[in-house]
Design a protein around this motif. Structure first.
Motif, short mmCIF file in Angstrom:
data_model
loop_
_atom_site.label_atom_id
_atom_site.label_comp_id
_atom_site.label_asym_id
_atom_site.label_seq_id
_atom_site.Cartn_x
_atom_site.Cartn_y
_atom_site.Cartn_z
N ARG A 109 49.36 26.25 27.58
CA ARG A 109 48.36 27.18 26.71
C ARG A 109 48.93 27.45 25.39
NH1 ARG A 109 48.59 32.34 26.06
NH2 ARG A 109 46.52 33.37 25.87
N THR A 134 42.69 34.04 31.74
CA THR A 134 42.02 35.21 31.20
C THR A 134 42.70 36.60 32.01
OG1 THR A 134 40.13 35.14 32.63
CG2 THR A 134 40.11 34.56 30.38
N LEU A 153 49.78 36.82 26.52
CA LEU A 153 49.13 38.10 26.25
C LEU A 153 49.53 39.08 26.87
CD1 LEU A 153 46.51 38.15 24.37
CD2 LEU A 153 45.60 38.99 26.34
N GLY A 192 48.97 41.99 28.49
CA GLY A 192 47.54 42.54 29.00
C GLY A 192 47.79 44.11 29.18
C1 LIG Z 1 44.98 35.03 28.00
C2 LIG Z 1 44.74 36.35 28.85
N1 LIG Z 1 45.76 36.90 29.54
C3 LIG Z 1 45.64 38.11 29.89
C4 LIG Z 1 44.51 38.84 29.96
C5 LIG Z 1 44.33 40.18 30.57
O1 LIG Z 1 44.49 41.29 29.33
P1 LIG Z 1 43.80 42.58 29.64
O2 LIG Z 1 44.40 43.29 30.97
O3 LIG Z 1 44.30 43.43 28.59
O4 LIG Z 1 42.47 42.40 29.64
C6 LIG Z 1 43.46 38.36 29.12
C7 LIG Z 1 42.16 39.10 29.12
O5 LIG Z 1 42.00 39.95 28.33
C8 LIG Z 1 43.62 37.09 28.49
O6 LIG Z 1 42.57 36.59 27.78
#
Ligand SMILES: Cc1ncc(COP(=O)(O)O)c(C=O)c1O
Ligand SMILES: Cc1ncc(COP(=O)(O)O)c(C=O)c1O
Lengths: 355, 355
Positions: free
Chosen positions: B187, B236, B257, B259
């Protein structure tokens, strides 16, 4: 399929041409477009009626997948006009093949070769006045596909738009190019999308490149993301290195775009009897090559830039300038290549295709 | 700036509402949008007059940068309605901060916090009827920004469009989730754009995910691209692992990310007295944990999916199923988190914000 689709192109002509407003000697690359574009939508699992129509904006839903999840691919090709007013393409089959392998990697539908070819050829014929004769004059061709399906859910779109737009162009880079060798940022991952010509690969380079620009470097030479020791490619060009009389360029991989210019130069160099090696090139070879004088040239190769000599490179806060040389292989290959492309020299490779 | 911009929002109301056409109990995630959207364009180096207007398609030039070079970022947030009909957001400051750090990484302009906040709040107030009361009912909020400048040249755009669209939503994943651990595809690269919420990161996952889907896995757990041994995150969702009574999740990095759900669960777990470790997790720990019985749970965490228990994982052609357990920490944390979000329980962290 090829003939049915070819015969089906709907043509809507522009009421007037914009060509008289254009100063062909002063165009910023990619900023002026011809009178028409080619468009074909993909819906319900199939390609719909292809259309050639006036270049114009079109409607997009705010939830269109391309805006949110980035399914978008493109190609870059050029058309040339010879002294007989014939129009030529350079290895278009290679671009179509690469477009479709980008499509597969981005989970997008492939465009049938006949649809792509017929669309492009008819569009070029209609806008042929925009292709000027003479070395250095070209029409840049931008086929692209975007995800137009609705909905903010991270899945492949079910609808797509394939378009071809045309832009008269001279050479891409002017002036001397200095590059920065990447030490921290990267363009591509192992097992990633680096070898696909997809939109996101470019946006990812803008920030690191802007940092390089501030230090006086126009481009970055990307390195492998794991060790930052292997030299891979620049933003829109593959890269060649000349050590003494040997040319070297990195092998293609999942991380590197398989450039048409690159593979053409490799074949040309071999035919010229130049010693040509395709193998990983390490940054340490460059810094040593500068010190011991064996590094003679570095140049980029790509459709937009053609062959672009690089004047020097920076690595770990140090700038290394290449020696001035008399018989630049870069310039020799550039001349040979552009002569083939413009039909000013024999094409022993059968690369040029008349439309 | 904050007050001037706040006061300037131009509001054009939709002549009628579409709300009566919507069956709120049967909506596919991200497929239905409310009556209005918020829009603000960036031109000549500044943000123009912000507007709230009816949700509708808009015009884009074929050469718009987002189509070719992928400058596109987004956020995902949710609004909740409590029993007093008050509307609540969950840690909106975190999303705005992340949006702007994504913007920087993608060489896009930052959106002033006041513009973002006022735009969102006024939009939510106007479309408040779309937020339904009750656990599990939410309004998914999708702020996004795309490059709208013209021209097919690989440089940052000079014009952008920032929009917020709203979509009523229940939970994202239904059913049991089985995942595949990535062995070849990746990714994100070291020094790449993995920690930015940018469109291209998602498109790159579609093809490998479609291969996983064919083998019966809904999602991929991505690993580091250099060794494919460290477990990073899912498409996600961030990912948590429970070994005996210890929860473990990978540290954030340039590849992952950061999150909001992840960081909230970490804080909640700590407050509950759960042993919580943030450290790299190796695939070998999972396969061993299955064999010796120490691996009790795996779950994903994200705004859309909330907390999503994972039933089993495949690695190197072998499928490993997790044991059935009585006291799932995933489900306990999920209940606590959704109760806080829906204002059904005390919010000791001050995460919820009334608009
Ligand atoms: C790649 C990715 N990782 C993790 C998350 C989880 O992040 P969050 O808890 O801020 O929604 C998301 C979705 O938002 C995401 O797109
Ligand atoms: C990333 C990248 N590398 C290399 C190239 C050169 O490829 P080609 O010679 O096919 O134009 C391009 C441009 O097309 C490119 O975008």
């Amino acid at each position: 399929m090829s003939t049915t689709q070819a015969s089906k192109i709907e043509i809507i002509k522009a009421p007037n041409t914009k060509i008289n407003e254009v100063d062909f000697d002063n165009i910023n690359f990619g900023s002026v477009f011809t009178d028409h574009l080619f468009e074909c939508d993909y819906k319900n699992g199939e390609w719909q009626t292809p259309t050639i129509k006036p270049y114009a904006p079109f409607m997009m839903d705010p939830s269109s997948r391309v805006f949110h999840y980035g399914q978008a691919i493109f190609e870059g090709m050029k058309a040339y006009k010879d002294d007989n007013n014939d129009i030529w393409l350079f290895r278009p089959d290679e671009n179509i093949k690469r477009f479709n392998s980008s499509a597969v990697r981005m989970a997008m539908p492939e465009v049938p070769v006949s649809l792509f070819t017929e669309g492009l050829n008819q569009l070029l014929k209609l806008d042929e006045a925009w292709i000027k004769k003479g070395l250095g004059n070209t029409l840049y061709i931008r086929p692209f596909m975007i995800a137009t399906g609705f909905g903010v859910v991270a899945n492949p779109s079910d609808e797509y738009k394939f378009m071809i737009i045309l832009s008269p162009a001279k050479a891409y880079y002017s002036g001397e190019v200095k590059v920065l060798v990447a030490e921290h940022y990267s363009r591509a991952a192992n097992g990633g999308i680096g070898s696909a010509k997809t939109a996101g690969n470019y946006a990812g380079q803008f920030y690191p490149t802007s940092l390089a620009n501030k230090e006086g470097y126009q481009q970055i030479i990307w390195t492998d993301d794991a060790t930052h020791t292997k030299l891979e490619e620049a933003g829109t060009m593959n890269v060649f290195f000349r050590f003494n009389d040997t040319l070297v360029t990195a092998p293609t991989s999942e991380r590197i775009l398989d450039g048409v210019t690159r593979k053409s130069l490799i074949d040309m160099a071999k035919r010229e009897g130049i010693n040509m090696e395709v193998r990983p090139v390490l940054i340490s070879e460059l810094t040593e090559g500068i010190k011991n004088g064996s590094l003679k040239e570095i140049f980029g190769a790509g459709t937009a830039a053609v062959v672009s000599p690089i004047k020097g490179f920076a690595y770990k806060e140090e700038y290394f300038e290449l020696p001035k040389i008399e018989n630049s292989i870069a310039l020799q290959l550039k001349e040979k290549l552009t002569n083939i492309q413009h039909k000013l020299a024999e094409d022993p490779f059968d690369w040029t295709v008349k439309i």
